[in-house]
Design a protein around this motif. Structure first.
Motif, PDB file in Angstrom:
ATOM      1  N   ASN A 138       3.841 -22.058 -31.960  1.00  0.00           N
ATOM      2  CA  ASN A 138       3.820 -22.769 -30.488  1.00  0.00           C
ATOM      3  C   ASN A 138       4.046 -23.866 -30.582  1.00  0.00           C
ATOM      4  OD1 ASN A 138       2.707 -20.741 -28.542  1.00  0.00           O
ATOM      5  ND2 ASN A 138       0.850 -20.542 -29.139  1.00  0.00           N
ATOM      6  N   LEU A 141       7.637 -23.618 -30.561  1.00  0.00           N
ATOM      7  CA  LEU A 141       8.514 -22.716 -29.155  1.00  0.00           C
ATOM      8  C   LEU A 141       8.482 -24.008 -27.971  1.00  0.00           C
ATOM      9  CD1 LEU A 141       6.812 -19.364 -29.000  1.00  0.00           C
ATOM     10  CD2 LEU A 141       9.035 -20.060 -29.753  1.00  0.00           C
ATOM     11  N   SER A 142       7.253 -24.758 -27.521  1.00  0.00           N
ATOM     12  CA  SER A 142       7.798 -25.308 -26.101  1.00  0.00           C
ATOM     13  C   SER A 142       8.117 -26.827 -26.802  1.00  0.00           C
ATOM     14  CB  SER A 142       6.262 -25.676 -26.040  1.00  0.00           C
ATOM     15  OG  SER A 142       5.213 -26.617 -27.497  1.00  0.00           O
ATOM     16  N   ASP A 219       4.003 -14.679 -23.161  1.00  0.00           N
ATOM     17  CA  ASP A 219       5.768 -14.987 -23.209  1.00  0.00           C
ATOM     18  C   ASP A 219       5.665 -15.504 -20.755  1.00  0.00           C
ATOM     19  OD1 ASP A 219       6.385 -12.175 -21.730  1.00  0.00           O
ATOM     20  OD2 ASP A 219       5.525 -11.525 -23.556  1.00  0.00           O
ATOM     21  N   TYR A 222       4.650 -19.086 -20.541  1.00  0.00           N
ATOM     22  CA  TYR A 222       6.321 -19.391 -21.201  1.00  0.00           C
ATOM     23  C   TYR A 222       7.672 -19.455 -19.546  1.00  0.00           C
ATOM     24  CZ  TYR A 222       5.148 -21.552 -25.804  1.00  0.00           C
ATOM     25  OH  TYR A 222       4.431 -21.670 -26.830  1.00  0.00           O
ATOM     26  N   GLN A 227      10.473 -21.961 -18.747  1.00  0.00           N
ATOM     27  CA  GLN A 227      10.799 -21.862 -20.553  1.00  0.00           C
ATOM     28  C   GLN A 227      10.865 -20.869 -20.627  1.00  0.00           C
ATOM     29  OE1 GLN A 227       7.413 -24.280 -22.527  1.00  0.00           O
ATOM     30  NE2 GLN A 227       7.031 -25.061 -21.295  1.00  0.00           N
ATOM     31  N   ARG A 229      13.699 -20.221 -23.834  1.00  0.00           N
ATOM     32  CA  ARG A 229      13.571 -19.332 -25.357  1.00  0.00           C
ATOM     33  C   ARG A 229      12.128 -19.721 -24.788  1.00  0.00           C
ATOM     34  NH1 ARG A 229      18.459 -24.376 -26.206  1.00  0.00           N
ATOM     35  NH2 ARG A 229      20.496 -23.246 -25.367  1.00  0.00           N
ATOM     36  N   ALA A 230      10.887 -20.771 -24.621  1.00  0.00           N
ATOM     37  CA  ALA A 230      10.380 -20.349 -25.627  1.00  0.00           C
ATOM     38  C   ALA A 230       9.601 -19.068 -25.007  1.00  0.00           C
ATOM     39  CB  ALA A 230       8.967 -21.650 -25.375  1.00  0.00           C
TER      40      ALA A 230
END
Length: 281
Positions: A138, A141-142, A219, A222, A227, A229-230
């Protein structure tokens, strides 16, 4: 430094006693424990009331959902530090002590730590997997630290600022939502590997469709915050995990004999349910 712990609970009679036993037997006593009964129809509130002499207070939140229950608990808590765990969490005996250590730094606004499954085999592997999948992945991702809802805390002062930013849900990961808003507010989240709180494997031991419905919230959270892409990364990892990891973990849970603390071929081929397959309310 006064520590309050909030435990949102909905139909958790099977696990709430073990959770509260761990909280009231801390090496460094917790100052306040709030069980937020979220319209339970079983004995959750009745069991929790038995711990009143140990500082447990039962609050009833009629608006259904984890987020309203969490918010109610945080709003009514009187501590300087507001811990938040799940009803199936069994914190380590030094959990409150480690929590106080994490917040000794005045710049820390929130703290979190790792977990493993206490009702599943290969606990060291589970701990390593949780560190990787829930915290490190995570963070990649973020681009910022995460919170783990079964094992987290924020300062009271931080909650006052965060309260109006937190999303109401319902279909979001509430811990991920808080972490995103903390980052945007410029607040410091401390990950402490010694702040450990085992949880039940009942969710991953349940039906695949229920696990998929739960993980899709990853998902979506996000995406809700822009977000993309995340969100795409979380979606890919969810599908990969369901295809590759879920069958393997399911077999391990089915074969695990908790009363013996080992894997059993007889149990693997029996018709009995796996220990982690208890339904989630």
């Amino acid at each position: 430094m006064k520590i309050s712990v909030v435990v949102p609970a909905y139909n958790e009679e099977a696990v709430i006693e073990r959770c509260l036993n761990a909280l009231v037997n801390q090496i460094v006593p917790v100052d306040e424990i709030l069980v937020v009964d979220n319209n339970s129809t079983d004995r959750t509130a009745e069991i929790a009331e038995k711990y009143r002499e140990y500082g447990v207070r039962v609050i009833r939140e009629t608006v259904q959902g984890l987020i309203p229950a969490r918010n109610r608990g945080f709003d009514e808590a009187t501590g300087d530090i507001l811990g938040r765990i799940d009803a199936d969490t069994v914190v380590e005996p030094d959990w409150s002590q480690r929590l106080a250590e994490a917040f000794a730094d005045p710049d820390v606004a929130a703290a979190t730590g790792p977990s493993w499954f206490y009702d599943a085999p290969l606990r060291r592997t589970g701990l390593a997997a949780q560190r990787l999948l829930c915290h490190r992945v995570n963070r990649v991702l973020s681009g910022h630290p995460m919170l783990w809802g079964s094992n987290m805390a924020v300062t009271k002062e931080c909650w006052r600022e965060l309260r109006d930013h937190a999303c109401p849900g319902p279909d979001i990961f509430e811990d991920l939502d808080l972490a995103i808003h903390l980052h945007r507010l410029g607040r410091t989240v401390r990950y402490s590997d010694r702040l450990r709180a085992p949880v039940s494997a009942r969710r991953i031991g349940g039906p695949l469709r229920d696990l998929y419905r739960y993980l899709r919230t990853w998902d979506r959270t996000y995406a809700l915050h822009g977000q993309r892409r995340a969100a795409a990364g979380a979606r890919m990892l969810t599908l990969a995990g369901l295809v590759v990891l879920f069958p393997l973990v399911g077999l391990l849970l089915r074969a695990y004999a908790p009363e013996q603390g080992r894997l059993s071929l007889r149990r693997l081929f029996s018709r009995g349910a796996a220990p982690g397959s208890r339904p989630i309310p």
